[in-house]
Design a protein around this motif. Structure first.
Motif, PDB file in Angstrom:
ATOM      1  N   ASN A 110      -5.026  -0.195  15.403  1.00  0.00           N
ATOM      2  CA  ASN A 110      -4.566   0.985  14.157  1.00  0.00           C
ATOM      3  C   ASN A 110      -5.522   0.941  13.055  1.00  0.00           C
ATOM      4  O   ASN A 110      -5.142   1.127  11.692  1.00  0.00           O
ATOM      5  CB  ASN A 110      -3.163   0.446  13.598  1.00  0.00           C
ATOM      6  CG  ASN A 110      -1.981   0.579  14.787  1.00  0.00           C
ATOM      7  OD1 ASN A 110      -2.295   1.251  15.923  1.00  0.00           O
ATOM      8  ND2 ASN A 110      -1.051   0.194  14.479  1.00  0.00           N
ATOM      9  N   LEU A 111      -7.073   0.948  13.337  1.00  0.00           N
ATOM     10  CA  LEU A 111      -7.689   1.085  12.074  1.00  0.00           C
ATOM     11  C   LEU A 111      -7.486   2.405  11.789  1.00  0.00           C
ATOM     12  O   LEU A 111      -7.083   3.432  12.593  1.00  0.00           O
ATOM     13  CB  LEU A 111      -9.189   0.793  12.709  1.00  0.00           C
ATOM     14  CG  LEU A 111      -9.590  -0.573  12.960  1.00  0.00           C
ATOM     15  CD1 LEU A 111     -10.993  -0.806  13.458  1.00  0.00           C
ATOM     16  CD2 LEU A 111      -9.629  -1.381  11.575  1.00  0.00           C
ATOM     17  N   PHE A 112      -8.013   2.664  10.577  1.00  0.00           N
ATOM     18  CA  PHE A 112      -7.828   4.090   9.796  1.00  0.00           C
ATOM     19  C   PHE A 112      -9.027   5.039  10.484  1.00  0.00           C
ATOM     20  O   PHE A 112     -10.071   4.886  10.162  1.00  0.00           O
ATOM     21  CB  PHE A 112      -7.740   4.207   8.651  1.00  0.00           C
ATOM     22  CG  PHE A 112      -6.766   3.518   7.842  1.00  0.00           C
ATOM     23  CD1 PHE A 112      -5.403   3.469   8.444  1.00  0.00           C
ATOM     24  CD2 PHE A 112      -6.958   2.372   6.708  1.00  0.00           C
ATOM     25  CE1 PHE A 112      -4.337   2.640   7.783  1.00  0.00           C
ATOM     26  CE2 PHE A 112      -5.904   1.576   6.298  1.00  0.00           C
ATOM     27  CZ  PHE A 112      -4.714   1.714   6.567  1.00  0.00           C
ATOM     28  N   LYS A 113      -8.552   6.102  11.395  1.00  0.00           N
ATOM     29  CA  LYS A 113      -9.557   6.595  12.333  1.00  0.00           C
ATOM     30  C   LYS A 113     -10.604   7.403  11.204  1.00  0.00           C
ATOM     31  O   LYS A 113     -11.492   7.936  11.622  1.00  0.00           O
ATOM     32  CB  LYS A 113      -8.874   7.395  13.179  1.00  0.00           C
ATOM     33  CG  LYS A 113      -8.369   6.796  14.105  1.00  0.00           C
ATOM     34  CD  LYS A 113      -7.688   7.738  15.341  1.00  0.00           C
ATOM     35  CE  LYS A 113      -6.887   6.813  16.379  1.00  0.00           C
ATOM     36  NZ  LYS A 113      -5.871   7.891  16.983  1.00  0.00           N
ATOM     37  N   ASN A 114      -9.904   8.047  10.024  1.00  0.00           N
ATOM     38  CA  ASN A 114     -10.822   8.946   9.185  1.00  0.00           C
ATOM     39  C   ASN A 114     -11.737   8.044   8.365  1.00  0.00           C
ATOM     40  O   ASN A 114     -12.427   8.751   7.416  1.00  0.00           O
ATOM     41  CB  ASN A 114      -9.842   9.881   8.631  1.00  0.00           C
ATOM     42  CG  ASN A 114      -8.694   9.003   7.654  1.00  0.00           C
ATOM     43  OD1 ASN A 114      -8.138   7.928   8.040  1.00  0.00           O
ATOM     44  ND2 ASN A 114      -8.480   9.387   6.226  1.00  0.00           N
ATOM     45  N   LEU A 115     -11.748   6.982   8.409  1.00  0.00           N
ATOM     46  CA  LEU A 115     -12.415   6.139   7.352  1.00  0.00           C
ATOM     47  C   LEU A 115     -13.425   5.196   8.105  1.00  0.00           C
ATOM     48  O   LEU A 115     -13.114   4.738   9.163  1.00  0.00           O
ATOM     49  CB  LEU A 115     -11.528   5.093   6.706  1.00  0.00           C
ATOM     50  CG  LEU A 115     -10.260   6.120   5.919  1.00  0.00           C
ATOM     51  CD1 LEU A 115      -9.481   4.939   4.855  1.00  0.00           C
ATOM     52  CD2 LEU A 115     -11.124   6.750   4.689  1.00  0.00           C
ATOM     53  N   LEU A 154      -9.834   0.076   1.453  1.00  0.00           N
ATOM     54  CA  LEU A 154      -8.728   1.099   0.728  1.00  0.00           C
ATOM     55  C   LEU A 154      -7.526   0.573   0.255  1.00  0.00           C
ATOM     56  O   LEU A 154      -7.255   0.881  -1.033  1.00  0.00           O
ATOM     57  CB  LEU A 154      -8.391   2.109   2.151  1.00  0.00           C
ATOM     58  CG  LEU A 154      -7.150   3.077   1.793  1.00  0.00           C
ATOM     59  CD1 LEU A 154      -7.766   4.200   0.878  1.00  0.00           C
ATOM     60  CD2 LEU A 154      -6.277   3.413   2.860  1.00  0.00           C
ATOM     61  N   ALA A 155      -6.878  -0.470   0.844  1.00  0.00           N
ATOM     62  CA  ALA A 155      -5.835  -0.918   0.086  1.00  0.00           C
ATOM     63  C   ALA A 155      -6.062  -1.858  -1.463  1.00  0.00           C
ATOM     64  O   ALA A 155      -5.467  -1.466  -2.373  1.00  0.00           O
ATOM     65  CB  ALA A 155      -4.745  -1.735   1.159  1.00  0.00           C
ATOM     66  N   PHE A 173     -17.867   4.626  12.075  1.00  0.00           N
ATOM     67  CA  PHE A 173     -16.269   4.984  12.245  1.00  0.00           C
ATOM     68  C   PHE A 173     -15.690   3.926  13.304  1.00  0.00           C
ATOM     69  O   PHE A 173     -16.420   3.913  14.296  1.00  0.00           O
ATOM     70  CB  PHE A 173     -16.152   6.555  12.465  1.00  0.00           C
ATOM     71  CG  PHE A 173     -16.133   7.416  11.113  1.00  0.00           C
ATOM     72  CD1 PHE A 173     -15.084   7.495  10.359  1.00  0.00           C
ATOM     73  CD2 PHE A 173     -17.439   7.649  10.672  1.00  0.00           C
ATOM     74  CE1 PHE A 173     -15.260   8.080   8.924  1.00  0.00           C
ATOM     75  CE2 PHE A 173     -17.639   8.358   9.523  1.00  0.00           C
ATOM     76  CZ  PHE A 173     -16.629   8.739   8.782  1.00  0.00           C
ATOM     77  N   ARG A 194      -9.461  -6.155   7.763  1.00  0.00           N
ATOM     78  CA  ARG A 194      -8.944  -5.500   7.006  1.00  0.00           C
ATOM     79  C   ARG A 194      -7.842  -6.172   6.317  1.00  0.00           C
ATOM     80  O   ARG A 194      -7.410  -5.959   4.916  1.00  0.00           O
ATOM     81  CB  ARG A 194      -8.390  -4.286   7.632  1.00  0.00           C
ATOM     82  CG  ARG A 194      -7.513  -3.167   6.988  1.00  0.00           C
ATOM     83  CD  ARG A 194      -7.151  -2.116   7.554  1.00  0.00           C
ATOM     84  NE  ARG A 194      -6.455  -2.271   8.430  1.00  0.00           N
ATOM     85  CZ  ARG A 194      -5.825  -1.346   9.441  1.00  0.00           C
ATOM     86  NH1 ARG A 194      -6.125  -0.133   9.358  1.00  0.00           N
ATOM     87  NH2 ARG A 194      -4.801  -1.387  10.516  1.00  0.00           N
ATOM     88  N   LYS A 243      -7.129   0.955  -3.842  1.00  0.00           N
ATOM     89  CA  LYS A 243      -5.805   1.934  -4.254  1.00  0.00           C
ATOM     90  C   LYS A 243      -4.811   1.249  -5.082  1.00  0.00           C
ATOM     91  O   LYS A 243      -4.220   1.873  -5.808  1.00  0.00           O
ATOM     92  CB  LYS A 243      -5.250   2.591  -3.034  1.00  0.00           C
ATOM     93  CG  LYS A 243      -6.369   3.595  -2.582  1.00  0.00           C
ATOM     94  CD  LYS A 243      -6.774   4.754  -3.650  1.00  0.00           C
ATOM     95  CE  LYS A 243      -8.080   5.470  -2.669  1.00  0.00           C
ATOM     96  NZ  LYS A 243      -8.815   6.194  -3.824  1.00  0.00           N
TER      97      LYS A 243
END
Ligand SMILES: Nc1ncnc2c1ncn2[C@@H]1O[C@H](COP(=O)(O)OP(=O)(O)O)[C@@H](O)[C@H]1O
Ligand SMILES: [Mg+2]
Lengths: 228, 245
Positions: B92-97, B105-106, B138, B154, B109
């Motif tokens: 479940n890595l963020f695919k768009n990042l 990210l976390a 990616f 992560r 943010k």
């Protein structure tokens, strides 16, 4: 009459070309702003539909959005336009505004389904990963889910816009002069239907062909960036 | 550190039938412990793990983290989740990042660290799993083993106090299982508190402080790894072990 004369009668004489240009202007203006309204409202509707209710509780947002989409999809768009024109906005002096409202509200229903499907296609693992890190639902939506959903949404959204662009031809029902009605007027005035009608068809076709090609190019780019 | 008191969870099947997935499970996890959970498929292992960070809400019972009742409906779940990392079977890595953005990210943010600081920490973590050179690619271009190592990084980037692993190697090709288990072993040596659902019995033997056998929504048996594997008490566990070993 030969071809040249027919062409002259249909487009040049009495500055008739201005009629088509103005009509095209109405068509494109209505389609553009209705499309914009459709995207904004459609996204809101999609998020309403996707909102989760607490276990067993009635979800008013979901209910409202579902009812809205049902009603829009269950009635002819010509009738929606007539209702908007003669009943809801009967006092408005701005025909373009009324048309934008009617087509935008209509398009939103279809857009909401596109957006909803695009978000659902992202896969729930992405949301869970965001939440497990302590990101809120809204943050995960903003930074993770929606950017991915956009890729799923753009192709069908382009198709929806093309449908919308063609559907604006029904504004003739409320005596607005768009491209289709302009052509119809010329054909009635000259008793020569061939040139104006075929001419208008060619103009629609070219615009939509260009949109389709641009869309295909965009899709190719999106696919490529999937594999980066 | 984590204290689970008698939690239950019932899922409603599509046909309306009730499926009692957790049937009053209790567990105490102390700081630094490495709990390994094994058991047949469908026995409720994932559901139990997901209850610990409230990805699933137990229907009854309570969970405490350092004495704080996190099953309290009024508690800020997001604040609790920052303290618990979770690693999923499917990464479940963020695919768009990019990899770097996945890690930062976390913390960014949520304003936990300054940009410079979090980037430095992320590079350190990537370096530790030998993937520093992948910082700007990616996830789609990485192997499963690489993605899972990055998913672990992560979570670690948030400085969690506990790490939850749900079958972290089950979706990997066999040749990549080792690299992920090695990262987890190092993490264990560094003193991380861990709760791991896995079918890797070697890992359980080597790393676990306690092994739990989950069956039918209950912890059916629990012991130190040496006794658990050499001297299982129940017939169910004996059967299960002989089927997987
Ligand atoms: N979100 C859900 N909705 C309905 N049933 C679920 C859900 N998640 C899990 N289950 C059911 O709960 C049972 C236990 O699942 P799970 O905790 O994933 O077991 P395990 O991880 O041990 O294989 C299974 O029968 C599964 O089908
Ligand atoms: Mg599972």
């Amino acid at each position: 009459m030969n071809f040249q004369e027919q062409f002259h009668t249909a487009f040049i004489a009495e500055n008739r070309w201005k009629l088509y240009i103005n009509g095209l202007g109405v068509t494109l203006t209505v389609a553009f702003f209705a499309g914009l309204l459709g995207i904004l409202l459609g996204t809101v509707l999609a998020l309403m539909k996707l909102s989760e209710s607490e276990k067993g509780k009635f979800n008013i947002w979901n209910f409202l959005a579902t009812a809205y989409v049902d009603i829009i999809r269950g009635t002819p768009s010509v009738l929606q336009l007539l209702i908007m024109w003669f009943i809801i906005m009967a006092s408005s002096r701005n025909p373009v505004f009324v048309a934008v409202l009617s087509f935008g509200l209509n398009s939103a229903a279809y857009v909401s389904e596109i957006v909803r499907a695009g978000i659902l296609a992202v896969g729930k693992g992405q949301m869970e990963a965001g939440r497990s890190l302590g990101l809120s639902k809204g943050m995960t939506m903003t930074y993770v889910i929606l950017p991915q959903a956009v890729k799923n949404i753009i192709p069908p959204m382009g198709n929806e816009f093309i449908t919308l662009l063609k559907e604006t031809a029904i504004v003739g029902y409320v005596s607005m002069t768009d491209l289709t009605r302009a052509a119809n007027k010329v054909s009635a005035a000259t008793y020569e239907p061939f040139m104006p009608l075929i001419g208008a068809a060619v103009i629609y076709f070219i615009i939509i062909k260009v949109l389709t090609l641009a869309l295909a190019a965009l899709e190719r780019r999106l696919r490529k960036s999937d594999l980066r | 550190m984590i204290s689970v008191k008698n939690i239950t969870k019932v899922f409603t099947d599509p046909d309306g039938g009730k499926n009692k997935v957790l049937d009053g499970v209790s567990l105490e996890v102390d700081q630094g412990e490495k709990i390994v959970i094994i058991g047949p498929s469908g026995s409720g292992k994932s559901t139990f793990l997901r209850c610990l960070n409230l990805l699933e809400r137990p229907d009854s019972g309570d969970i405490f983290l350092d004495g704080e009742r996190i099953t309290d409906p009024k508690i800020d779940i997001d604040r609790i989740r920052r303290r618990m990392g979770m690693v999923f079977q499917s990464f479940n890595l963020f695919k768009n990042l990019t990899v770097m953005q996945n890690l930062t990210l976390a913390p960014l943010k949520l304003k936990i660290m300054k940009e410079e600081e979090v980037r430095r920490k992320a590079m350190e973590l990537l370096d530790r799993v030998n993937l520093a050179e992948k910082a700007d690619v990616f996830p789609a271009s990485l192997s499963g083993g690489q993605q899972q190592r990055i998913a672990i990084c992560r979570s670690l980037c948030m400085n969690p106090e506990v790490m939850l692993f749900d079958e972290p190697t089950s979706a990997l090709d066999p040749e990549m299982v080792g690299e992920v288990l090695d990262v987890m072993k190092k993490l264990a040596e560094d003193g991380m508190t861990m709760v791991v659902v896995t079918h890797e019995m070697g890992f359980a033997r080597e790393v676990a402080t306690r092994v739990l056998f989950m069956d039918g929504g209950n912890i059916a048996e629990e012991n130190t790894p040496d006794i658990f594997f050499t001297n299982p008490r129940t017939a169910r566990l004996k059967d299960f072990l002989s089927s997987v070993l």
